[in-house]
Structures are given as C-alpha cells and as structure tokens.
Design a protein around this motif. Structure first.
Motif, short mmCIF file in Angstrom:
data_model
loop_
_atom_site.label_atom_id
_atom_site.label_comp_id
_atom_site.label_asym_id
_atom_site.label_seq_id
_atom_site.Cartn_x
_atom_site.Cartn_y
_atom_site.Cartn_z
N HIS A 176 8.10 52.97 31.07
CA HIS A 176 8.79 54.18 30.65
C HIS A 176 8.98 55.17 31.80
O HIS A 176 8.17 55.21 32.74
N ALA A 189 14.50 57.87 23.44
CA ALA A 189 14.26 58.94 22.46
C ALA A 189 14.36 60.30 23.13
O ALA A 189 14.02 60.43 24.31
N ARG A 212 0.04 54.46 26.86
CA ARG A 212 0.40 54.59 25.43
C ARG A 212 0.77 56.02 25.04
O ARG A 212 1.50 56.23 24.09
N ASP A 252 3.13 59.86 21.43
CA ASP A 252 2.89 58.42 21.38
C ASP A 252 4.13 57.70 21.90
O ASP A 252 5.23 57.89 21.38
N GLN A 305 4.74 54.53 21.81
CA GLN A 305 5.16 53.36 21.04
C GLN A 305 6.09 53.77 19.90
O GLN A 305 7.18 53.23 19.74
N ASP A 306 5.66 54.77 19.12
CA ASP A 306 6.58 55.20 18.06
C ASP A 306 7.36 56.45 18.47
O ASP A 306 8.16 56.97 17.70
N ARG A 307 7.12 56.92 19.71
CA ARG A 307 7.90 58.02 20.31
C ARG A 307 7.91 59.28 19.45
O ARG A 307 8.94 59.91 19.24
N LYS A 308 6.72 59.60 18.97
CA LYS A 308 6.57 60.81 18.15
C LYS A 308 5.35 61.59 18.60
O LYS A 308 4.39 61.00 19.11
#
Lengths: 313, 353
Positions: free
Chosen positions: B107, B130, B148, B164, B166-169
């Motif tokens: 990333h 995102a 992560r 996060d 992984q779930d980009r929140k």
C-alpha cells in the motif's frame, strides 16, 4: 542577490520565531503557523513597498510636480489608506479564504474523477522556466485588473465606491490605496481568485502583489513624467494614469484603465496617448465629502451612495 | 567540468586524496516551489529543480531507484533519479501531502492536509483503493510493522486515527493532544509529536490510549530514529531544539538548540543529521557526536529532506556523460564505518519489531 534573499530569510525567520510563534503557541494556534509565516511576507513586502515607493516617488514629485501641494490634509488621509491596505491583510484573507474554497472545490472534482490542470500543464514550456511562468502570472493578473477597473467605472453601484479613489484633487503616489473597504474586499477576491485559478504558487503571490503595487503607486505620483512614444505603450506612466484621473475621465467615459501594461487599453480601444496632457484630477460633480472628508466619512458616504445606486436612486 | 578534469588528472597521477564523500541532499522548498540539490562535500547547492506549487514530503520508490516527491497544491507526484537529480516523470494524483509505503510494499497511503482526506493506493500501480474523509487536517502517518494498520495524526482535531488497511475503515480515533504532527511506530508503541505542547506522546496502538509523555521542548513536531536504532531524535519548532532520546527508555539523553525551526531529518553515512530549518530558508547539519552544527542556505520554508549516498560530486547539468557513481557502484565498505545507510525520506519505519 542570494545574499539579500538570505538576509531577508534570516530576518523574517527571527521575527517569526521571536515575535509571532511564541504567541501562536500560547494561543493554541500552532496549527496556523505556516499560514502566519506566509502572512509575514505580505506584511513585510507591504512595508518594503511603502519604503521603496517613498524613496522613488518623493524625489520625483519634488523634481517636477504637476501641481503644487495645496491640501496636505487630503494627502494625510491617503497615507492612512496606504497604511491600512499595504500590510497585506486583505490579499492574504482573500488568498487563504479562496485557498480553502479551492481545496474544497478541487476535492469535489477529484471525487468525480477530475483533476484540474495548472497553467503549466496547458503551456508545458512554462514548467522549466519559473521566471517566464512568473511573467505570465503577472500579465494575466494585470489583464484581470484592467477588466475589474473597467467594471468599476461601468456599473453605477461599483462606481459609487470607486468614486472615492477618483475624488482626490491632490493626487500623489499615496493616492493608489485610497479605496472603499468594500471595494478593496471585492478587488482582493477578484485578484486572489484569478491567482488561484491560474495557480500562482503561494510563495510568489506576495511578490506579484508587490510588483503591481509599485507600478500603481508610481503611476499616481504628482510628477510630470512620461516614458516616450514607445515607453508609453509598454508601461503605464504617471502621465498615462493621470489622464485617467482627469476631470474628463470620470465614470463610464473613462480612458487609460490599465494598471501595469497599457496594451490592454490599446487593444480594447480605451487608450489615450496624448503625451503632453496633464489635466486636473477629481470628480467635479461628486460630493465634497469624498474629496476632503476624513477616512471614516468617505467610507460612510461611499457606502450610502452604493446603496442608493442599487436602489436606483 | 573543471572540477571533473582536475579529479581525473589527480586520479591518473595517483594523487587523489582519500575519498571525500559527495552525497546528494534533496531539500523540498515548500515556500518557493523548488527542490534544492546540495552536495554534501562542498555544502553547495548544485541544482535547483523547479516544481509547480508546494512540495512537502518525499519517499523512495519500492525498488529504491527513484524518489517520489509530492507536490500537494499541483496535484502531482514528481519522480527523480536520486543519483543524477534528473526528473524522470510526473504523475497526476490528488493533493499528495505526506506519503509512505507500507512495510510490505503493498500500500501507499497519502494524507491530504488541506482536503481532509486519506487516500489508500495500491503501491505498485498507484490505483486508488479507498478515500476516507477524516476530521480536520490529516498530517503524518505511520504503519504497524505487519502493514495491517496505518495511523494518521489529525492536526486540527487533536486526534490520532487508526485505519485498518484490509477493510479500509477507521478502527478508532483518539484524542492525543493539541495539534499532533509527526508519528512513528516504535517498539510496539506510537510516538506522536504534540506541536501545541512540549512533549512527545506515547500512545497504545491497540486503542489510542495515552500512556505517558516525554518532554522535548515546546512545539514538539516529529521524531526520527537513528540508522542504528539506538537513538530517537525529536524536533521542537517553538523552542527550536533537537532532543536525543534513548530508544530503549525514551529518556532525553542530549539536546541541541538550533534556531530556525527544525523540522524533517535525514541521516548521512557518517551519522550526521541533515535537517530542514523551516523559518530561515536554511538546512542544518548536526554532528551528534561532537554537537557541531553548520547551516546552508536553501529555498523558502524547506520541509522534506533526503540524503542520497554518493562517492563523487555531481557533474554539472548537461555538460558531460554521467559516470554512474551511485551507491551500487561503491566499493564495499567495512561494517560500521562508511556503509551506505537506507535513508528515511521523512522518517524511517522502525526496524525493531
């Protein structure tokens, strides 16, 4: 040149670190440190501008005045205008305010898959030639100033404000900043808006302002001076601009609107290059308060006249 | 050219003095739209690279062959060959202020200070994955070593946000102090420079809980680990100070008052610290071993800085074919002596897990 830049940077740095930053820290405003640091350039450039203009124009006015000084009080009012304007507060507010708006606007555009181009993307040659790019910024902004000035004379409500500037019968280099506060705000938004639209780098903005202000002050000086046949067509001279302030040029019937480059008057048919003409200045049919009233009186009368113009009276 | 000829002649005669390093130092002048390239041996500016608007931070590419400079107001990334100081390409990208690759290289997270957004990109392709709208002024960022989670300081909202990847929140947002600026991951904790105060905040990365504060001077700004990982250096803008902290105990060990508002840092192979002085258009070179400090003029409001190790001076632009002298061509150095150091662009990800 580098030594001067280094000296200036050292001085502004010292001033910021010892006078402004501790205050920002104590007030919990460190978040604004970089913005205030930029403002310092505006304020100092304003002071430097006043000093340079005084050093250049004062001897010129003593050397070949167009007219004798008969009303020193009127000049003192103009000096107050200059002090209030040249600390750079208005252009800075406009720039910071518009930068925030631009951020939001560009943010919205990027949300929708668009990234606005810069001037250098439209003209790639500018990318590697910062001086040329700077010149382009100045020319474009000067063009914008020409049209703002035309509009000040064209619309009655705007002329009601701008008339304060023209009411001065004792025109000197101090007269440049003699403007209604609201007129200044509109001018700052206009100028700052164009600067952001074409993407003037924030660090260069105070320099552009300084350059245009120097030219404007000189053009108002009480000096019998023209730049010759060719020079008159390249740069706005005291002769060229005094004709604009002449009693025959008030309101919508004006000539010589340009601020820095007379080419705009030439192109759009508003130029008058009669070199030997130095007319008396002022607005004969205007209220006396705008000519000889104090700062506050002029502000109030100007505002009333603007409201009256909007109401069609 | 004259310098290159002299060096060549002396070399042929066997008279060349013991090699004097000529690292290239890249300085981002955020106030006058340019990048200064300084030669470390002469302390002279050898190039001035024009950019469009406001450059603030830079990082190396994943393969280390290029520098990526973010020009935030111009919406542009500028790629530079660090060995030759040539601009190789440019990419349009939304308002890149601070940027950093995740440790696993997957990333690239970019904060946009003025637009209140955090963008998560796929690092190799720079495809936007995102965009998070966040509270006021997202400033600097740091990752967990496992890549992560990314942590972002919210300068205008007294906050630190964990996101996060992984779930980009967002996972949590915590209040850590007035105007938090720099943040690094350090041995299982987050260290945050609290610009509106005089300390570095030690924060628990699990929940954002403030565990302790380390006094370093008013206007605490950023923290940089030394290449050997034994020392942390914190800058303080208001007191204009650099404080050395013991990496193990976080106790202040030394300090140097350096006028001009020290900001970002980079280390050269000799262990000297090159830092930008934000308010006086200069950079400083601090030798922490002796405490000696010298300053060099650059452009207005210098911000990001990067030292690229080189052996020889950079030839003048466009004069002669460039002879590769970048670090891969260097003779192997003895361990601990002159070994090229991986350079942090803005700060280094903590090598200590």
């Amino acid at each position: 040149m580098n030594a001067i830049a280094d000296l200036y940077a050292g001085f502004t740095g010292w001033l910021f670190e010892h006078a402004l930053q501790p205050w920002l820290y104590a007030a919990g405003l460190m978040d604004w440190a970089e913005d205030i640091y930029e403002w310092l350039d505006f304020a100092l450039f304003g002071l430097i501008g006043i000093a340079v203009v005084w050093l250049v124009c004062r001897p010129l006015e003593a050397w070949r005045p167009v007219e004798p000084v008969a009303d020193r009080r009127a000049i003192r009012t103009d000096i107050l205008y200059t002090a209030l304007t040249r600390l750079g507060l208005l252009p800075l507010i406009a720039f910071v305010f518009l930068a925030t708006m631009q951020s939001a606007w560009e943010g919205w555009l990027t949300e929708n898959g668009l990234l606005p181009p810069t001037l250098e993307e439209l003209v790639p040659a500018l990318r590697d030639h910062p001086v040329l790019a700077f010149t382009c910024y100045v020319v474009i902004l000067d063009f914008g100033e020409y049209w703002r000035h035309r509009a000040q004379h064209r619309f009655r409500w705007w002329w009601a404000l701008h008339e304060i500037h023209h009411a001065q019968r004792q025109m000197t280099f101090w007269t440049d900043d003699r403007n209604h506060l609201l007129d200044d705000v509109i001018a700052a938004l206009w100028f700052g808006g164009i600067a952001l639209l074409i993407g003037v780098p924030p660090g260069q903005f105070p320099l552009v302002v300084l350059l245009l202000r120097l030219a404007e002050s000189l053009s108002h000086a009480n000096v019998r001076l023209d730049y010759g046949w060719l020079g008159e067509r390249l740069l706005v001279s005291p002769r060229f601009h005094r004709l604009h302030h002449g009693v025959l040029s008030a309101g919508a019937s004006g000539k010589n609107y340009a601020v820095l480059l007379p080419v705009w008057d030439w192109v759009f048919g508003t130029a008058d290059f009669q070199r030997k003409t130095y007319l008396p200045t002022g607005v004969p049919e205007g209220p006396e308060a705008l000519a000889t009233g104090g700062w506050l009186r002029q502000q109030v009368v100007g505002l009333r006249r603007m409201v009256a113009a909007i109401r069609g009276r | 050219m004259r310098r290159a000829c002299l060096a060549l002649s002396l070399g042929l005669l066997g008279l060349a003095p013991a090699a004097v390093r000529a690292d290239l130092v890249y300085v981002l002048n955020s106030g006058d739209a340019s990048i200064s390239v300084i030669e470390s041996s002469t302390r002279e500016e050898v190039r001035r690279i024009p950019v469009l608007r406001e450059v603030h931070h830079l990082i190396p590419t994943l393969d280390g062959r290029e520098l990526i400079v973010g020009d935030s107001v111009a919406n542009e990334l500028i790629f530079i060959d660090p060995a030759t100081a040539e601009v190789t390409r440019r990419e349009k990208l939304s308002n890149p202020y601070h940027l950093e690759h995740s440790p696993d290289g997957k990333h690239l997270v970019i904060t946009s200070l003025r637009r209140d957004q955090v963008d998560i990109y796929d690092a190799p392709t720079r495809t936007l994955l995102a965009r998070l709208k966040v509270p006021d002024k997202p400033s600097h960022l740091a990752y967990t070593p496992d890549s992560r989670v990314v942590f972002v300081t919210l300068q205008g909202a007294r906050g630190l946000m964990a996101i996060d990847l992984q779930d980009r929140k967002p996972l949590w947002t915590a209040q850590v102090g007035s105007q938090p600026a720099g943040v690094i991951w350090h041995r299982g904790r987050l260290l945050v420079g609290i610009m509106g105060a005089d300390h570095v905040a030690v924060v628990n990365p699990a929940d954002g809980r403030l565990e302790r504060t380390i006094p370093v001077g008013r206007g605490a700004h950023t923290i940089f680990p030394s290449p050997d990982g034994k020392t942390l250096y914190a800058t303080s803008r208001v007191d204009s100070r650099v404080t050395a902290l013991d990496a193990e105990t976080l106790e202040p060990r030394d300090r140097w008052d350096i006028p001009g508002g020290p900001d970002c840092m980079s280390f050269d192979p000799q262990g000297r610290i090159w830092m930008t002085l934000r308010w006086i258009a200069r950079i400083a070179v601090l030798d922490p071993a002796t405490g000696a400090v010298e300053t060099i003029p650059v452009g207005r409001s210098p911000h990001g800085i990067y030292v690229h190790p080189r052996r020889e001076p950079l030839p003048a632009a466009g004069t002669e074919p460039f002879v590769a002298t970048a670090e891969p061509a260097l003779a192997p150095a003895k361990a601990g002596q002159d070994a090229p150091t991986p350079q942090p662009a803005v700060w280094q990800r903590d090598p200590v897990r």
